[in-house]
Write a protein that holds these residues in place. Structure first.
Motif, PDB file in Angstrom:
ATOM      1  N   LEU A 173     -55.376-120.020  34.600  1.00 15.76           N
ATOM      2  CA  LEU A 173     -56.455-119.026  34.551  1.00 15.76           C
ATOM      3  C   LEU A 173     -56.207-117.912  35.560  1.00 15.76           C
ATOM      4  N   ALA A 174     -55.711-118.267  36.740  1.00 17.44           N
ATOM      5  CA  ALA A 174     -55.446-117.270  37.772  1.00 17.44           C
ATOM      6  C   ALA A 174     -54.355-116.296  37.335  1.00 17.44           C
ATOM      7  N   LEU A 175     -53.452-116.763  36.472  1.00 20.07           N
ATOM      8  CA  LEU A 175     -52.370-115.908  35.985  1.00 20.07           C
ATOM      9  C   LEU A 175     -52.747-115.145  34.719  1.00 20.07           C
ATOM     10  N   GLY A 176     -53.971-115.323  34.262  1.00 23.20           N
ATOM     11  CA  GLY A 176     -54.448-114.555  33.126  1.00 23.20           C
ATOM     12  C   GLY A 176     -54.429-115.256  31.789  1.00 23.20           C
ATOM     13  N   PHE A 177     -54.073-116.533  31.764  1.00 26.71           N
ATOM     14  CA  PHE A 177     -54.114-117.277  30.511  1.00 26.71           C
ATOM     15  C   PHE A 177     -55.553-117.698  30.211  1.00 26.71           C
ATOM     16  N   ASP A 178     -55.802-118.059  28.960  1.00 27.17           N
ATOM     17  CA  ASP A 178     -57.159-118.414  28.533  1.00 27.17           C
ATOM     18  C   ASP A 178     -57.407-119.912  28.483  1.00 27.17           C
ATOM     19  N   ALA A 179     -56.362-120.692  28.245  1.00 31.71           N
ATOM     20  CA  ALA A 179     -56.571-122.125  28.026  1.00 31.71           C
ATOM     21  C   ALA A 179     -55.262-122.874  28.193  1.00 31.71           C
ATOM     22  N   VAL A 180     -55.375-124.199  28.216  1.00 29.84           N
ATOM     23  CA  VAL A 180     -54.220-125.102  28.261  1.00 29.84           C
ATOM     24  C   VAL A 180     -54.247-125.971  27.010  1.00 29.84           C
ATOM     25  N   ALA A 181     -53.117-126.093  26.354  1.00 31.93           N
ATOM     26  CA  ALA A 181     -52.979-126.983  25.199  1.00 31.93           C
ATOM     27  C   ALA A 181     -51.990-128.081  25.563  1.00 31.93           C
ATOM     28  N   THR A 182     -52.261-129.296  25.161  1.00 34.68           N
ATOM     29  CA  THR A 182     -51.378-130.428  25.456  1.00 34.68           C
ATOM     30  C   THR A 182     -51.152-131.255  24.198  1.00 34.68           C
ATOM     31  N   GLY A 183     -50.240-132.214  24.292  1.00 34.64           N
ATOM     32  CA  GLY A 183     -49.933-133.087  23.171  1.00 34.64           C
ATOM     33  C   GLY A 183     -50.730-134.371  23.161  1.00 34.64           C
ATOM     34  N   HIS A 184     -51.856-134.407  23.859  1.00 38.38           N
ATOM     35  CA  HIS A 184     -52.716-135.598  23.831  1.00 38.38           C
ATOM     36  C   HIS A 184     -53.285-135.819  22.421  1.00 38.38           C
ATOM     37  N   TYR A 185     -53.458-137.084  22.080  1.00 38.79           N
ATOM     38  CA  TYR A 185     -54.078-137.424  20.800  1.00 38.79           C
ATOM     39  C   TYR A 185     -55.591-137.550  21.008  1.00 38.79           C
ATOM     40  N   ALA A 186     -56.280-136.466  20.752  1.00 38.28           N
ATOM     41  CA  ALA A 186     -57.738-136.388  20.843  1.00 38.28           C
ATOM     42  C   ALA A 186     -58.154-135.141  20.081  1.00 38.28           C
ATOM     43  N   ARG A 187     -59.443-135.004  19.814  1.00 42.53           N
ATOM     44  CA  ARG A 187     -59.924-133.835  19.069  1.00 42.53           C
ATOM     45  C   ARG A 187     -61.031-133.132  19.852  1.00 42.53           C
TER      46      ARG A 187
END
Length: 362
Positions: free
Chosen positions: A109-123
């Protein structure tokens, strides 16, 4: 991007969904191995190289972020301290809470990104709110065998608002097929297992090296000495193997660890009937949305891939009380209890105490 097949496909799916994606590999080991010894462990130089190759195939920028010092402090040191105190921690929950969805997300977020996406199995499921907006809820994955919602139960509403789990609607075999179709080298790479910073899987050996040998007594519930141990920290409630008791039980029944007493360096063993509990007190409560109001009906899970039990629960500040409708064996302080409403994750807490209550809650 861990270097595994799941995060590779997650990155590809985020690109397909129209997002501007940057790949990040977390360097969590202060002395990363050159090569992976087995399916256990992660964060080797080999893993970083695998992640970089996937990023090259996808044509996205790729960076390695050094979070080894933070990981050591928040996960490894915490793990050691918890065992030394006679508790049984889950380092994956602590890593998700402190590293992947705190340190990593904060830096992104500090670098200007909006979100984090990962390969976790969840919805993450979006539901309408009364004010016309949407609420993002954490739910179990479609693939029950791979569901990782338990280790994500530490996420709060603000973290969920900036989290994506693109694999939650797909089974693992389908993910591997998709990875192969996309030309990913890691399509058939083995999954990592157990505790990533104990690559050989020998938790007792690791603890002994870290904490030193501390001989003490194994006793029964009456205080009679039945055997010796080299460190109470190496035992957990519900454990049966590795006790090496010199005296067999008079009734011939197997014995289990029913309590670990770090203050006296004793391990207490007893029969299986002493393991059953139906009341749990948890602290460090974390809610994936609003905290429950009053007594609510929930499902309670106390192990990452364990059974879900019908229960009631209520919040008391930073603590939560859980009453199970049936007895559950082997519930140890330090483990996490994660609460569900159907497939939705309500929240989680670290188990401070577990006991058997004869009288039902009024």
């Amino acid at each position: 991007m861990s270097g595994g097949v799941d995060s590779a496909v997650a990155a590809a799916r985020m690109i397909d969904a129209g997002h501007d994606v940057v790949g990040v590999h977390l360097a969590l080991s202060q002395s990363a191995a050159t090569l992976r010894e087995s399916a256990r462990g992660c964060c080797t130089i080999e893993d970083a190289g695998d992640a970089r190759r996937v990023a090259d195939v996808l044509g996205i920028p790729f960076y390695v972020w050094d979070m080894a010092a933070r990981f050591k402090q928040d996960v490894v040191d915490d793990f050691r301290a918890e065992y030394a105190a006679g508790r049984t921690p889950n380092p994956c929950l602590r890593c998700n809470e402190k590293i992947k969805f705190a340190a990593l997300l904060d830096k992104a977020l500090a670098l200007g990104f909006d979100a984090v996406a990962t390969g976790h199995y969840a919805r993450v499921v979006e539901t309408p709110r009364g004010d016309g907006g949407v609420r993002r809820e954490l739910h179990r994955a479609v693939d029950a065998a791979k569901d990782q919602s338990y280790v994500l139960g530490v996420l709060d509403a603000e973290q969920l608002a900036r989290s994506f789990f693109p694999l939650g609607d797909t089974t693992k075999p389908d993910i591997r097929r998709e990875a192969a179709e996309r030309g990913f080298y890691v399509a058939n790479k083995p999954d990592s297992h157990d505790i990533c910073f104990i690559a050989d899987g020998d938790t007792r050996g690791w603890l002994t090296r870290e904490l030193g040998s501390a001989p003490g007594d194994i006793v029964d519930t009456d205080g009679q000495v039945l055997g010796q141990h080299e460190g109470a920290f190496a035992y957990t409630v519900g454990q049966r193997r590795g006790l090496a008791l010199g005296r067999p039980a008079a009734d011939g029944q197997p014995r289990y660890v029913v309590e670990v007493r770090p203050e006296t360096n004793q391990v207490v063993v007893g029969t299986a009937d002493l393991l059953g509990v139906n009341a749990i007190t948890g602290d460090h409560a974390r809610w994936c949305g609003p905290a429950p109001e009053g007594v609510v009906q929930v499902g309670a899970q106390v192990r990452a891939h364990g059974e879900e039990y019908a229960a009631t629960a209520w919040a008391e500040g930073d603590r939560v009380e859980v009453r199970l409708e049936s007895r559950v064996r082997g519930v140890a302080p330090g483990q996490s209890v994660v609460l569900y409403d159907g497939t939705r994750v309500v929240g989680s807490a670290t188990i401070a105490a577990a006991r058997l209550e004869r009288e039902p809650v009024a």
